[in-house]
Scaffold this motif. Sequence first.
Motif, PDB file in Angstrom:
ATOM      1  N   ASP A  62      16.801  14.675 -15.991  1.00 26.11           N
ATOM      2  CA  ASP A  62      15.188  15.380 -15.942  1.00 26.11           C
ATOM      3  C   ASP A  62      13.724  13.698 -16.132  1.00 26.11           C
ATOM      4  OD1 ASP A  62      15.223  14.968 -18.272  1.00 26.11           O
ATOM      5  OD2 ASP A  62      16.698  16.357 -19.190  1.00 26.11           O
ATOM      6  N   VAL A 110      17.547  18.723 -11.533  1.00 26.41           N
ATOM      7  CA  VAL A 110      16.659  19.253 -11.911  1.00 26.41           C
ATOM      8  C   VAL A 110      14.800  19.891 -11.124  1.00 26.41           C
ATOM      9  CG1 VAL A 110      15.234  19.068 -14.656  1.00 26.41           C
ATOM     10  CG2 VAL A 110      17.464  18.675 -13.451  1.00 26.41           C
ATOM     11  N   VAL A 116      17.210  23.650 -14.403  1.00 27.96           N
ATOM     12  CA  VAL A 116      17.851  23.242 -13.350  1.00 27.96           C
ATOM     13  C   VAL A 116      19.562  24.104 -12.353  1.00 27.96           C
ATOM     14  CG1 VAL A 116      20.433  22.251 -14.449  1.00 27.96           C
ATOM     15  CG2 VAL A 116      19.019  21.910 -15.507  1.00 27.96           C
ATOM     16  N   ASN A 133      16.554  23.634 -19.292  1.00 39.64           N
ATOM     17  CA  ASN A 133      17.752  22.395 -19.753  1.00 39.64           C
ATOM     18  C   ASN A 133      18.445  22.529 -20.830  1.00 39.64           C
ATOM     19  OD1 ASN A 133      15.579  22.265 -21.861  1.00 39.64           O
ATOM     20  ND2 ASN A 133      14.522  20.870 -21.163  1.00 39.64           N
TER      21      ASN A 133
END
Length: 323
Positions: A62, A110, A116, A133
């Motif tokens: 991420d 992501v 996600v 996340n």
Amino acid sequence: MVSKTSLLFLFAIIGLGWCLQLSSDISPSYEQEQQQYSFLTKWGTTGISFGKFSQPLEIAIDLEGNVYVTDFTSVANKVQKFTNNGTFITSWGTLGFGNGRFSNPAGIDVDSSNSVYIADFGSPDTAIQKFTNNGTFITSWGSTGLADGQFINPGGLTVDSAGNIYVGDFGENNRVQKFDSNGNFITKWGTPGSGDGQFITPTALAADTSNHIYVVDLGNNRVQKFDSNGNFITKWGTPGSGDGQFTNPAGIAVDRSGNMYIADRDNNRVQKFDSNGNFITKWGSRGANDGQLIDPTALTVDSSGNIYVVDQGNSRIQVFGPS
């Protein structure tokens, strides 16, 4: 349709061009190529508890540098989240069907909001799931079938800069489908075959900053490049173990400069290419030592250009950096 047994087998099998063409007869030696990427760190062992893996399959990172790994055959901890040095943060998902549960989670990515997305090709009606996340369920979509928005075996998944989701659907479909971030179908492309724009088992996808979509076409041992609407641009790769060749390529990642990294699974190595498919370098050999790989299935790249590789046969993640 591909059987679950064959699917499990598939996933279980499953100086940066410094010469500038000063001479077409000069190429970097094997040692020089190896020196371009150095081993940095690793984490993970075989097991089912936090920080361990049963069969790690796909990986994503991420904007904060946290790393997410899907575990294909684990009964729990189907998705694990780590810091970029491998410190365990959290996990979510148990074996089963329905929201927040997984049968065989595969592709993961992501978006720019740190949501996600995970593809679960074993699920009959929640093929794609979206989470925060930290693993809080947001939404899901996709059922079994051949129609738009349906899947036979959703595997590879990527998100572009606009938040659109692209999913590789292999088996009877052999296609890529595109959705918005809420799961609304936008378009599709691909049919079974070996021609331009055709696929035999599209297993992994990646999007660059210009929203070109790169698809690992495992059954054809090649990579194909498309625009965001599915128009074919170029392709590269043939079967083999030479530079630019593949034996069951399984994963792909793109860095901020548009360079691509391919997990060349059965050659136990990573290969790096420019955005047009020109070979740059490679590293890795079969083994369990630092820098060696057994059946690498996926990779991702961080903002510093470090490469995180799913070393499936060793049940671990290895990180490499430019040297």
